[in-house]
Design a protein around this motif. Structure first.
Motif, PDB file in Angstrom:
ATOM      1  N   LEU A   4      -2.266   7.591  -6.396  1.00  0.00           N
ATOM      2  CA  LEU A   4      -1.231   6.900  -5.627  1.00  0.00           C
ATOM      3  C   LEU A   4       0.032   6.742  -6.450  1.00  0.00           C
ATOM      4  O   LEU A   4      -0.027   6.643  -7.671  1.00  0.00           O
ATOM      5  CB  LEU A   4      -1.707   5.496  -5.230  1.00  0.00           C
ATOM      6  CG  LEU A   4      -2.972   5.408  -4.401  1.00  0.00           C
ATOM      7  CD1 LEU A   4      -3.426   3.968  -4.298  1.00  0.00           C
ATOM      8  CD2 LEU A   4      -2.738   5.986  -3.026  1.00  0.00           C
ATOM      9  N   THR A   5       1.140   6.671  -5.770  1.00  0.00           N
ATOM     10  CA  THR A   5       2.398   6.316  -6.399  1.00  0.00           C
ATOM     11  C   THR A   5       2.777   4.935  -5.887  1.00  0.00           C
ATOM     12  O   THR A   5       2.843   4.706  -4.684  1.00  0.00           O
ATOM     13  CB  THR A   5       3.501   7.327  -6.035  1.00  0.00           C
ATOM     14  OG1 THR A   5       3.076   8.619  -6.450  1.00  0.00           O
ATOM     15  CG2 THR A   5       4.810   6.970  -6.697  1.00  0.00           C
ATOM     16  N   ARG A   6       2.978   4.000  -6.795  1.00  0.00           N
ATOM     17  CA  ARG A   6       3.353   2.628  -6.441  1.00  0.00           C
ATOM     18  C   ARG A   6       4.526   2.213  -7.305  1.00  0.00           C
ATOM     19  O   ARG A   6       4.677   2.657  -8.437  1.00  0.00           O
ATOM     20  CB  ARG A   6       2.195   1.653  -6.710  1.00  0.00           C
ATOM     21  CG  ARG A   6       0.906   1.955  -5.989  1.00  0.00           C
ATOM     22  CD  ARG A   6       0.823   1.398  -4.574  1.00  0.00           C
ATOM     23  NE  ARG A   6       1.612   2.204  -3.664  1.00  0.00           N
ATOM     24  CZ  ARG A   6       2.036   1.803  -2.476  1.00  0.00           C
ATOM     25  NH1 ARG A   6       1.794   0.603  -2.053  1.00  0.00           N
ATOM     26  NH2 ARG A   6       2.719   2.610  -1.701  1.00  0.00           N
ATOM     27  N   SER A   7       5.332   1.327  -6.791  1.00  0.00           N
ATOM     28  CA  SER A   7       6.469   0.779  -7.519  1.00  0.00           C
ATOM     29  C   SER A   7       6.183  -0.679  -7.843  1.00  0.00           C
ATOM     30  O   SER A   7       5.319  -1.305  -7.214  1.00  0.00           O
ATOM     31  CB  SER A   7       7.727   0.864  -6.657  1.00  0.00           C
ATOM     32  OG  SER A   7       8.027   2.217  -6.371  1.00  0.00           O
ATOM     33  N   GLN A  10       4.533  -3.553  -5.523  1.00  0.00           N
ATOM     34  CA  GLN A  10       3.637  -3.007  -4.517  1.00  0.00           C
ATOM     35  C   GLN A  10       2.183  -3.207  -4.947  1.00  0.00           C
ATOM     36  O   GLN A  10       1.882  -3.323  -6.127  1.00  0.00           O
ATOM     37  CB  GLN A  10       3.917  -1.523  -4.289  1.00  0.00           C
ATOM     38  CG  GLN A  10       5.272  -1.282  -3.648  1.00  0.00           C
ATOM     39  CD  GLN A  10       5.511   0.190  -3.386  1.00  0.00           C
ATOM     40  OE1 GLN A  10       5.167   1.041  -4.190  1.00  0.00           O
ATOM     41  NE2 GLN A  10       6.130   0.485  -2.247  1.00  0.00           N
ATOM     42  N   THR A  11       1.296  -3.237  -3.965  1.00  0.00           N
ATOM     43  CA  THR A  11      -0.112  -3.515  -4.225  1.00  0.00           C
ATOM     44  C   THR A  11      -0.999  -2.446  -3.598  1.00  0.00           C
ATOM     45  O   THR A  11      -0.550  -1.644  -2.783  1.00  0.00           O
ATOM     46  CB  THR A  11      -0.532  -4.884  -3.652  1.00  0.00           C
ATOM     47  OG1 THR A  11      -0.372  -4.852  -2.233  1.00  0.00           O
ATOM     48  CG2 THR A  11       0.285  -6.019  -4.243  1.00  0.00           C
ATOM     49  N   LEU A  12      -2.259  -2.489  -3.995  1.00  0.00           N
ATOM     50  CA  LEU A  12      -3.303  -1.751  -3.297  1.00  0.00           C
ATOM     51  C   LEU A  12      -4.519  -2.654  -3.264  1.00  0.00           C
ATOM     52  O   LEU A  12      -4.683  -3.541  -4.091  1.00  0.00           O
ATOM     53  CB  LEU A  12      -3.601  -0.403  -3.959  1.00  0.00           C
ATOM     54  CG  LEU A  12      -4.087  -0.399  -5.395  1.00  0.00           C
ATOM     55  CD1 LEU A  12      -5.585  -0.196  -5.413  1.00  0.00           C
ATOM     56  CD2 LEU A  12      -3.406   0.718  -6.138  1.00  0.00           C
ATOM     57  N   THR A  13      -5.360  -2.437  -2.265  1.00  0.00           N
ATOM     58  CA  THR A  13      -6.519  -3.292  -2.051  1.00  0.00           C
ATOM     59  C   THR A  13      -7.790  -2.456  -2.143  1.00  0.00           C
ATOM     60  O   THR A  13      -7.843  -1.360  -1.604  1.00  0.00           O
ATOM     61  CB  THR A  13      -6.441  -3.963  -0.665  1.00  0.00           C
ATOM     62  OG1 THR A  13      -5.226  -4.697  -0.577  1.00  0.00           O
ATOM     63  CG2 THR A  13      -7.603  -4.901  -0.434  1.00  0.00           C
ATOM     64  N   GLU A  21      -1.823  -5.246  -8.234  1.00  0.00           N
ATOM     65  CA  GLU A  21      -0.371  -5.234  -8.052  1.00  0.00           C
ATOM     66  C   GLU A  21       0.297  -4.611  -9.271  1.00  0.00           C
ATOM     67  O   GLU A  21      -0.068  -4.903 -10.408  1.00  0.00           O
ATOM     68  CB  GLU A  21       0.162  -6.648  -7.868  1.00  0.00           C
ATOM     69  CG  GLU A  21       1.671  -6.685  -7.659  1.00  0.00           C
ATOM     70  CD  GLU A  21       2.228  -8.073  -7.425  1.00  0.00           C
ATOM     71  OE1 GLU A  21       3.454  -8.207  -7.371  1.00  0.00           O
ATOM     72  OE2 GLU A  21       1.428  -9.032  -7.315  1.00  0.00           O
ATOM     73  N   VAL A  22       1.247  -3.734  -9.023  1.00  0.00           N
ATOM     74  CA  VAL A  22       2.054  -3.179 -10.106  1.00  0.00           C
ATOM     75  C   VAL A  22       3.102  -4.233 -10.445  1.00  0.00           C
ATOM     76  O   VAL A  22       3.953  -4.569  -9.618  1.00  0.00           O
ATOM     77  CB  VAL A  22       2.723  -1.849  -9.697  1.00  0.00           C
ATOM     78  CG1 VAL A  22       3.589  -1.322 -10.827  1.00  0.00           C
ATOM     79  CG2 VAL A  22       1.681  -0.823  -9.285  1.00  0.00           C
ATOM     80  N   LEU A  32      -0.319  -4.161 -14.809  1.00  0.00           N
ATOM     81  CA  LEU A  32      -1.011  -4.405 -13.557  1.00  0.00           C
ATOM     82  C   LEU A  32      -1.509  -5.837 -13.499  1.00  0.00           C
ATOM     83  O   LEU A  32      -1.933  -6.389 -14.508  1.00  0.00           O
ATOM     84  CB  LEU A  32      -2.223  -3.466 -13.415  1.00  0.00           C
ATOM     85  CG  LEU A  32      -1.948  -1.975 -13.440  1.00  0.00           C
ATOM     86  CD1 LEU A  32      -3.266  -1.207 -13.446  1.00  0.00           C
ATOM     87  CD2 LEU A  32      -1.094  -1.564 -12.268  1.00  0.00           C
TER      88      LEU A  32
END
Length: 66
Positions: A4-7, A10-13, A21-22, A32
């Protein structure tokens, strides 16, 4: 493997209750933040490996002592 690309911000679950969270990106370093239930152990890979080596060493010591 999911890539994934996150800034920052931004989060992922993962599942229903683990959120990553980044927090910041500085060059090649990423900070993180991880929110997880109290019963979940979160370790960096090198600590997981160290723990596994210690368990093997302890088991070998027990076998030699017998």
């Amino acid at each position: 493997m999911l890539i994934l690309t996150r800034s920052p911000g931004q989060t992922l679950t993962i599942g229903d209750d683990i959120v990553i969270e980044v927090l910041a990106v500085h060059g090649r370093q990423v900070r993180l933040g991880i929110t997880a239930p109290e019963g979940i152990t979160i370790l960096r890979q090198e600590l997981t490996e160290r723990r596994a080596r210690a368990e093997v060493s302890t088991e070998q010591s027990r076998k030699h002592a017998s």
